[in-house]
Design a protein around this motif. Structure first.
Motif, PDB file in Angstrom:
ATOM      1  N   MET A  66      -7.291  17.947   1.481  1.00 44.04           N
ATOM      2  CA  MET A  66      -8.091  17.916   2.702  1.00 44.04           C
ATOM      3  C   MET A  66      -9.442  18.598   2.482  1.00 44.04           C
ATOM      4  SD  MET A  66      -7.409  18.607   6.700  1.00 44.04           S
ATOM      5  CE  MET A  66      -7.890  20.297   6.804  1.00 44.04           C
ATOM      6  N   ALA A  67      -9.446  19.697   1.739  1.00 46.56           N
ATOM      7  CA  ALA A  67     -10.718  20.376   1.466  1.00 46.56           C
ATOM      8  C   ALA A  67     -11.653  19.461   0.672  1.00 46.56           C
ATOM      9  CB  ALA A  67     -10.457  21.677   0.707  1.00 46.56           C
ATOM     10  N   ALA A  69     -11.556  16.066   0.530  1.00 47.79           N
ATOM     11  CA  ALA A  69     -11.949  14.917   1.355  1.00 47.79           C
ATOM     12  C   ALA A  69     -12.982  15.324   2.396  1.00 47.79           C
ATOM     13  CB  ALA A  69     -10.712  14.317   2.029  1.00 47.79           C
ATOM     14  N   ALA A  70     -12.820  16.522   2.962  1.00 52.54           N
ATOM     15  CA  ALA A  70     -13.789  16.991   3.962  1.00 52.54           C
ATOM     16  C   ALA A  70     -15.171  17.093   3.339  1.00 52.54           C
ATOM     17  CB  ALA A  70     -13.353  18.345   4.518  1.00 52.54           C
ATOM     18  N   THR A  74     -14.718  11.705   3.046  1.00 48.68           N
ATOM     19  CA  THR A  74     -13.781  10.571   2.997  1.00 48.68           C
ATOM     20  C   THR A  74     -12.515  10.922   3.771  1.00 48.68           C
ATOM     21  OG1 THR A  74     -12.529  11.329   1.062  1.00 48.68           O
ATOM     22  CG2 THR A  74     -14.565  10.109   0.639  1.00 48.68           C
ATOM     23  N   LYS A  75     -11.635   9.961   3.893  1.00 49.63           N
ATOM     24  CA  LYS A  75     -10.292  10.228   4.386  1.00 49.63           C
ATOM     25  C   LYS A  75      -9.389  10.599   3.213  1.00 49.63           C
ATOM     26  CE  LYS A  75     -10.787   7.421   8.483  1.00 49.63           C
ATOM     27  NZ  LYS A  75     -10.465   6.210   9.210  1.00 49.63           N
ATOM     28  N   LEU A  76      -8.218  11.089   3.533  1.00 52.40           N
ATOM     29  CA  LEU A  76      -7.230  11.287   2.490  1.00 52.40           C
ATOM     30  C   LEU A  76      -5.924  10.653   2.952  1.00 52.40           C
ATOM     31  CD1 LEU A  76      -5.045  14.243   2.597  1.00 52.40           C
ATOM     32  CD2 LEU A  76      -7.247  14.750   3.632  1.00 52.40           C
ATOM     33  N   VAL A  77      -5.101  10.325   1.980  1.00 53.79           N
ATOM     34  CA  VAL A  77      -3.760   9.817   2.271  1.00 53.79           C
ATOM     35  C   VAL A  77      -2.783  10.641   1.456  1.00 53.79           C
ATOM     36  CG1 VAL A  77      -2.187   7.841   2.180  1.00 53.79           C
ATOM     37  CG2 VAL A  77      -4.616   7.469   2.599  1.00 53.79           C
TER      38      VAL A  77
ATOM     39  N   HIS B  28      -0.262  10.695   7.815  1.00 59.21           N
ATOM     40  CA  HIS B  28      -0.039   9.978   6.537  1.00 59.21           C
ATOM     41  C   HIS B  28      -1.425   9.806   5.917  1.00 59.21           C
ATOM     42  CE1 HIS B  28       1.484   7.570   3.396  1.00 59.21           C
ATOM     43  NE2 HIS B  28       1.562   6.414   3.984  1.00 59.21           N
ATOM     44  N   GLN B  29      -2.264   8.987   6.576  1.00 57.46           N
ATOM     45  CA  GLN B  29      -3.693   9.094   6.311  1.00 57.46           C
ATOM     46  C   GLN B  29      -4.229  10.185   7.228  1.00 57.46           C
ATOM     47  OE1 GLN B  29      -6.756   5.816   5.304  1.00 57.46           O
ATOM     48  NE2 GLN B  29      -6.749   5.895   7.517  1.00 57.46           N
ATOM     49  N   ILE B  30      -5.204  10.944   6.731  1.00 55.01           N
ATOM     50  CA  ILE B  30      -5.775  12.048   7.505  1.00 55.01           C
ATOM     51  C   ILE B  30      -7.288  11.888   7.560  1.00 55.01           C
ATOM     52  CG2 ILE B  30      -6.216  14.557   7.458  1.00 55.01           C
ATOM     53  CD1 ILE B  30      -3.439  14.938   6.255  1.00 55.01           C
ATOM     54  N   PRO B  32     -10.321  14.059   8.015  1.00 46.41           N
ATOM     55  CA  PRO B  32     -10.673  15.490   8.059  1.00 46.41           C
ATOM     56  C   PRO B  32     -11.624  15.847   9.203  1.00 46.41           C
ATOM     57  CG  PRO B  32     -10.815  14.687   5.797  1.00 46.41           C
ATOM     58  CD  PRO B  32     -10.628  13.477   6.684  1.00 46.41           C
TER      59      PRO B  32
END
Lengths: 189, 189
Positions: A66-67, A69-70, A74-77, B28-30, B32
């Motif tokens: 998350m850090a 992607a932030a 982008t998003k993360l999965v 699941h997808q996040i 941020p």
């Protein structure tokens, strides 16, 4: 990454079987400040890869991913684990053997969250035998995505995961590389 | 929280059995950006509580809890799930029945990460029957901590979790309250 090395030396605990516990800041208790510093470091290292999405696996990879992607915007999965061996039509799955937990899980991502041609950065907390990272690569590629890099917080360089990943042609960036845990002493490469 | 309501209306999927899937941005997808907006909202709502630590449970609570802890400047601890019923001496544990997954897990936190007198904010993604949140309260209190609040992303107000939590004397703040999912239609309170 020097601050991470210092933190591992200060708080890391070696257990029999080449286990390194860092549960005071990474995978049980989490120190957000340190996690965001890791996110910045990965972002710098992969700045030239034009990443579209970050992929990790639950649960310990989520905070770092998350850090990253932030900061990348982008998003993360995160791939979900289940002990079920049922392959469902709406997901890409792979069987992954965990070095630390001595168990095999099916990890999967819903097809609707992976697209052909996407440039993917895989992020995880530990690299030992490489099974989790290579399993995630397999899942991404089932969906037609391109793995542009694998970012690992702690690489156990005395195991074969890093070699397997590089031999498979993937770019690997590890924030710290542990050379040895022999005798309960943490040594970096 | 209006942007969250809009996102749920746009991307949420109702499944039989009063299940609301929000796996495109939360579990699941996040996304941020949205998660950090949630973190700011919780931080404002609990600003007067002088929180020392954020507690959640793997895996879906981790992203939101990290956003809250980052903004509060605290650490977070996520309770780990296991199917084992063994109670080990070095951890506080509680049995939790999941409404969505129809399974019971033992969730636990190592004793060394909870201290007497700490002011704890519990954060989780969903509130249905309240078992997870009340289980976390139980674990925190085993360690002598004080639960100063429970922050929930999506409260299913047609179930009894919110009432149980308030009747037990805890402060509950939910970012959105879902009144009904009847007929596959999402209605907010």
């Amino acid at each position: 990454m020097e601050i991470l090395k210092q933190r591992i030396l200060k708080e890391g605990i070696c257990l029999p079987g080449n286990i390194l516990k860092v549960d005071s800041f990474l995978n049980h208790q989490i120190d957000p400040q340190l996690i965001f510093a890791m996110g910045s470091e990965f972002t710098q290292r992969f700045a030239d890869e034009k990443i579209d999405k970050v992929v990790t696996v639950e649960a310990s990879g989520i905070a770092v991913a998350m850090a990253v992607a932030a900061e990348l915007g982008t998003k993360l999965v995160f791939a979900r684990k289940s002990r079920s061996l049922l392959m469902e039509e709406d997901r890409y799955s792979c069987s992954v053997n965990s070095f630390t937990k001595k168990e095999t899980n099916t990890v999967s991502i819903l097809k609707k969250f992976l697209f052909p041609g996407e440039r993917i950065l895989i992020v995880d907390d530990f690299l030992a035998n490489g099974n989790a990272a290579l399993g995630l690569c397999n899942i991404v590629e089932q969906g037609g995505g391109k793995v542009r890099g694998i970012g690992i917080v702690i690489e156990k360089s005395f195991m074969d995961g890093a070699t397997k990943i590089r031999n498979a042609g993937y770019r690997l960036e590890s924030l710290v590389q542990v050379k040895s845990l022999a005798g309960g002493k943490i040594e970096f490469l």
